[in-house]
Design a protein around this motif. Structure first.
Motif, PDB file in Angstrom:
ATOM      1  N   CYS A  35      41.356  39.316  34.752  1.00 37.84           N
ATOM      2  CA  CYS A  35      41.306  40.743  34.453  1.00 37.84           C
ATOM      3  C   CYS A  35      41.388  41.533  35.744  1.00 37.84           C
ATOM      4  CB  CYS A  35      40.024  41.097  33.707  1.00 37.84           C
ATOM      5  SG  CYS A  35      40.035  40.601  31.971  1.00 37.84           S
ATOM      6  N   LEU A  36      42.272  42.532  35.737  1.00 38.64           N
ATOM      7  CA  LEU A  36      42.474  43.409  36.885  1.00 38.64           C
ATOM      8  C   LEU A  36      41.903  44.770  36.532  1.00 38.64           C
ATOM      9  CD1 LEU A  36      43.831  43.884  39.673  1.00 38.64           C
ATOM     10  CD2 LEU A  36      45.925  44.473  38.419  1.00 38.64           C
ATOM     11  N   VAL A  37      40.937  45.229  37.320  1.00 37.10           N
ATOM     12  CA  VAL A  37      40.259  46.486  37.009  1.00 37.10           C
ATOM     13  C   VAL A  37      40.278  47.404  38.224  1.00 37.10           C
ATOM     14  CG1 VAL A  37      38.761  45.404  35.285  1.00 37.10           C
ATOM     15  CG2 VAL A  37      37.982  45.582  37.642  1.00 37.10           C
ATOM     16  N   GLY A  38      40.117  48.695  37.948  1.00 39.39           N
ATOM     17  CA  GLY A  38      40.094  49.699  38.996  1.00 39.39           C
ATOM     18  C   GLY A  38      40.437  51.050  38.407  1.00 39.39           C
ATOM     19  N   ILE A 165      51.512  36.033  31.132  1.00 34.26           N
ATOM     20  CA  ILE A 165      51.688  37.267  30.371  1.00 34.26           C
ATOM     21  C   ILE A 165      50.755  38.312  30.948  1.00 34.26           C
ATOM     22  CG2 ILE A 165      51.489  38.364  28.111  1.00 34.26           C
ATOM     23  CD1 ILE A 165      52.159  35.714  26.810  1.00 34.26           C
ATOM     24  N   ILE A 166      51.351  39.399  31.411  1.00 33.16           N
ATOM     25  CA  ILE A 166      50.584  40.516  31.962  1.00 33.16           C
ATOM     26  C   ILE A 166      50.504  41.594  30.891  1.00 33.16           C
ATOM     27  CG2 ILE A 166      50.465  42.263  33.780  1.00 33.16           C
ATOM     28  CD1 ILE A 166      52.168  40.370  35.518  1.00 33.16           C
ATOM     29  N   MET A 167      49.296  42.031  30.554  1.00 37.81           N
ATOM     30  CA  MET A 167      49.092  43.013  29.493  1.00 37.81           C
ATOM     31  C   MET A 167      48.427  44.250  30.079  1.00 37.81           C
ATOM     32  SD  MET A 167      47.980  40.516  26.330  1.00 37.81           S
ATOM     33  CE  MET A 167      48.651  41.643  25.112  1.00 37.81           C
ATOM     34  N   ASP A 168      49.113  45.385  29.963  1.00 31.11           N
ATOM     35  CA  ASP A 168      48.651  46.644  30.546  1.00 31.11           C
ATOM     36  C   ASP A 168      47.916  47.473  29.490  1.00 31.11           C
ATOM     37  OD1 ASP A 168      48.252  48.794  32.202  1.00 31.11           O
ATOM     38  OD2 ASP A 168      50.325  49.475  32.185  1.00 31.11           O
ATOM     39  N   GLU A 169      46.599  47.587  29.648  1.00 35.83           N
ATOM     40  CA  GLU A 169      45.748  48.333  28.712  1.00 35.83           C
ATOM     41  C   GLU A 169      46.056  47.954  27.260  1.00 35.83           C
ATOM     42  OE1 GLU A 169      43.258  50.097  29.617  1.00 35.83           O
ATOM     43  OE2 GLU A 169      43.663  50.496  31.735  1.00 35.83           O
ATOM     44  N   PRO A 170      45.950  46.684  26.923  1.00 37.81           N
ATOM     45  CA  PRO A 170      46.415  46.235  25.602  1.00 37.81           C
ATOM     46  C   PRO A 170      45.556  46.679  24.428  1.00 37.81           C
ATOM     47  CG  PRO A 170      45.334  44.438  26.751  1.00 37.81           C
ATOM     48  CD  PRO A 170      45.446  45.567  27.737  1.00 37.81           C
ATOM     49  N   THR A 171      44.318  47.102  24.668  1.00 35.91           N
ATOM     50  CA  THR A 171      43.445  47.445  23.543  1.00 35.91           C
ATOM     51  C   THR A 171      43.236  48.941  23.385  1.00 35.91           C
ATOM     52  OG1 THR A 171      41.414  47.317  24.872  1.00 35.91           O
ATOM     53  CG2 THR A 171      42.200  45.271  23.871  1.00 35.91           C
ATOM     54  N   SER A 172      43.960  49.745  24.148  1.00 33.39           N
ATOM     55  CA  SER A 172      43.680  51.190  24.178  1.00 33.39           C
ATOM     56  C   SER A 172      43.853  51.868  22.818  1.00 33.39           C
ATOM     57  CB  SER A 172      44.567  51.879  25.222  1.00 33.39           C
ATOM     58  OG  SER A 172      45.936  51.672  24.938  1.00 33.39           O
ATOM     59  N   LEU A 197      47.103  38.027  32.799  1.00 34.38           N
ATOM     60  CA  LEU A 197      46.548  39.062  33.667  1.00 34.38           C
ATOM     61  C   LEU A 197      46.363  40.278  32.782  1.00 34.38           C
ATOM     62  CD1 LEU A 197      45.628  39.985  36.450  1.00 34.38           C
ATOM     63  CD2 LEU A 197      47.986  40.656  36.947  1.00 34.38           C
ATOM     64  N   PHE A 198      45.110  40.594  32.524  1.00 34.23           N
ATOM     65  CA  PHE A 198      44.704  41.566  31.519  1.00 34.23           C
ATOM     66  C   PHE A 198      44.202  42.798  32.277  1.00 34.23           C
ATOM     67  CE2 PHE A 198      41.623  43.266  28.487  1.00 34.23           C
ATOM     68  CZ  PHE A 198      42.143  42.991  27.241  1.00 34.23           C
ATOM     69  N   VAL A 199      44.897  43.933  32.123  1.00 34.37           N
ATOM     70  CA  VAL A 199      44.534  45.158  32.833  1.00 34.37           C
ATOM     71  C   VAL A 199      43.814  46.088  31.857  1.00 34.37           C
ATOM     72  CG1 VAL A 199      45.378  47.110  34.185  1.00 34.37           C
ATOM     73  CG2 VAL A 199      46.561  44.904  34.304  1.00 34.37           C
ATOM     74  N   SER A 200      42.599  46.491  32.197  1.00 31.23           N
ATOM     75  CA  SER A 200      41.833  47.313  31.265  1.00 31.23           C
ATOM     76  C   SER A 200      40.793  48.157  31.989  1.00 31.23           C
ATOM     77  CB  SER A 200      41.139  46.423  30.229  1.00 31.23           C
ATOM     78  OG  SER A 200      40.365  47.199  29.330  1.00 31.23           O
ATOM     79  N   THR A 212      38.357  35.211  35.390  1.00 36.26           N
ATOM     80  CA  THR A 212      38.435  35.670  36.776  1.00 36.26           C
ATOM     81  C   THR A 212      38.587  37.180  36.763  1.00 36.26           C
ATOM     82  OG1 THR A 212      39.468  33.629  37.568  1.00 36.26           O
ATOM     83  CG2 THR A 212      39.740  35.595  38.935  1.00 36.26           C
ATOM     84  N   ILE A 213      37.842  37.870  37.616  1.00 31.30           N
ATOM     85  CA  ILE A 213      37.917  39.325  37.698  1.00 31.30           C
ATOM     86  C   ILE A 213      38.406  39.722  39.087  1.00 31.30           C
ATOM     87  CG2 ILE A 213      36.568  41.473  37.714  1.00 31.30           C
ATOM     88  CD1 ILE A 213      34.844  40.317  35.511  1.00 31.30           C
ATOM     89  N   ILE A 214      39.365  40.660  39.108  1.00 28.41           N
ATOM     90  CA  ILE A 214      39.911  41.186  40.356  1.00 28.41           C
ATOM     91  C   ILE A 214      39.699  42.690  40.353  1.00 28.41           C
ATOM     92  CG2 ILE A 214      41.978  41.403  41.797  1.00 28.41           C
ATOM     93  CD1 ILE A 214      42.770  38.979  39.466  1.00 28.41           C
ATOM     94  N   VAL A 215      39.032  43.219  41.359  1.00 23.30           N
ATOM     95  CA  VAL A 215      38.718  44.644  41.422  1.00 23.30           C
ATOM     96  C   VAL A 215      39.548  45.291  42.525  1.00 23.30           C
ATOM     97  CG1 VAL A 215      36.896  46.372  41.709  1.00 23.30           C
ATOM     98  CG2 VAL A 215      36.354  44.162  40.662  1.00 23.30           C
ATOM     99  N   MET A 216      40.247  46.380  42.172  1.00 29.74           N
ATOM    100  CA  MET A 216      41.043  47.122  43.144  1.00 29.74           C
ATOM    101  C   MET A 216      40.449  48.504  43.384  1.00 29.74           C
ATOM    102  SD  MET A 216      45.056  46.265  42.406  1.00 29.74           S
ATOM    103  CE  MET A 216      45.495  47.024  43.984  1.00 29.74           C
ATOM    104  N   ARG A 217      40.600  48.954  44.632  1.00 27.79           N
ATOM    105  CA  ARG A 217      40.181  50.316  44.974  1.00 27.79           C
ATOM    106  C   ARG A 217      41.044  50.798  46.128  1.00 27.79           C
ATOM    107  NH1 ARG A 217      34.931  49.479  45.998  1.00 27.79           N
ATOM    108  NH2 ARG A 217      34.438  49.688  43.778  1.00 27.79           N
ATOM    109  N   ASN A 218      41.648  51.968  45.964  1.00 30.29           N
ATOM    110  CA  ASN A 218      42.455  52.584  47.027  1.00 30.29           C
ATOM    111  C   ASN A 218      43.527  51.642  47.572  1.00 30.29           C
ATOM    112  OD1 ASN A 218      40.891  54.963  46.861  1.00 30.29           O
ATOM    113  ND2 ASN A 218      39.370  54.118  48.274  1.00 30.29           N
TER     114      ASN A 218
END
Length: 237
Positions: A35-38, A165-172, A197-200, A212-218
């Motif tokens: 999961c990619l978050v930020g 499979i990369i999913m961009d905000e799949p549950t919005s 890779l789940f973006v949410s 696995t969690i990946i946190v992005m900032r700036n």
């Protein structure tokens, strides 16, 4: 540890002097849910598009399945390497049927001058069966629910040999019941060795589905690790 499927090292990207990504390192393991978050504007979308070949990195390295894409990677290269991105608009043709959306690309790739409609239906039926869903094949995509559009997009990705499979905000736009069904599909495909890779922005879902969690900032990856290392407090941006 699971086999590494994709690695990004030292990725940098700027737009007209604005730094979007700075020295980003990222590792995706086969058969694992990441999961990619930020917050908005942190660089998540830019990173996804670099993996997919939509944007080209300014510097850094990108490796998929052990193959180093030393120069540029184009969208067709990413697809052939097993990378599939399901954007929020699903990249489907609303005026075409479910079967056509799933199977026509495959028919075109084979260079067919005439469409074998029976084969189109069989391809689509088989693709949907892989995720145990039943959607009428002859209805136009514009008439089906958002949840079913997402399942159609996943089925289409599977027909193109998706390994990531990369999913961009799949549950919005999904209901709670539809989210449960989506998560069930993700786990089934994970069991087959497919990575996600789940973006949410929904932190409760991130903590539920991720390994696995990946946190992005700036524009930077500021933290990454196993799900057990994170809670809501650590994920607040």
């Amino acid at each position: 540890m699971a086999e590494e499927l994709l690695r990004l090292s030292g990725i940098n990207k700027s737009f007209v002097g604005v730094r979007a990504l700075q020295d980003v390192d990222l590792s995706i393991q086969r058969g694992r849910i990441h999961c990619l978050v930020g917050e908005n504007g942190c660089g998540k979308s830019t990173l996804i598009k670099i993996i997919a070949g939509v944007y080209q990195r300014d510097s850094g390295s990108l490796t998929i399945n052990g193959k180093d894409f030393a120069a540029a990677i184009q969208p067709i290269d990413a697809i052939r390497a097993g990378v599939q991105v399901i954007y929020q608009d699903f990249s489907l043709f609303p005026n075409l049927t479910v079967a056509e959306n799933i199977a026509l690309n495959e028919q075109l790739a084979e260079g067919r001058r005439l469409v074998n409609w029976r084969k189109v239906r069989n391809i689509a039926k088989d693709a949907l069966a892989q995720i145990d869903v039943n959607i009428p094949l002859d209805v136009r995509v514009e008439t089906v629910s958002v949840a079913n559009k997402q399942l159609i997009a996943i089925s289409k990705a599977l027909r193109q040999n998706a390994q990531l499979i990369i999913m961009d905000e799949p549950t919005s736009a999904l209901t709670e019941r539809e989210i449960r069904a989506l998560f069930s599909v993700i786990h089934k495909l994970q069991d087959r060795g497919i990575a996600f890779l789940f973006v949410s922005h929904k932190l409760n879902e991130v903590l539920e589905i991720s390994e696995t969690i990946i946190v992005m900032r700036n524009g930077k990856v500021v933290s990454s690790g196993d799900r057990q290392e994170y809670d809501n407090a650590r994920l607040i941006f």
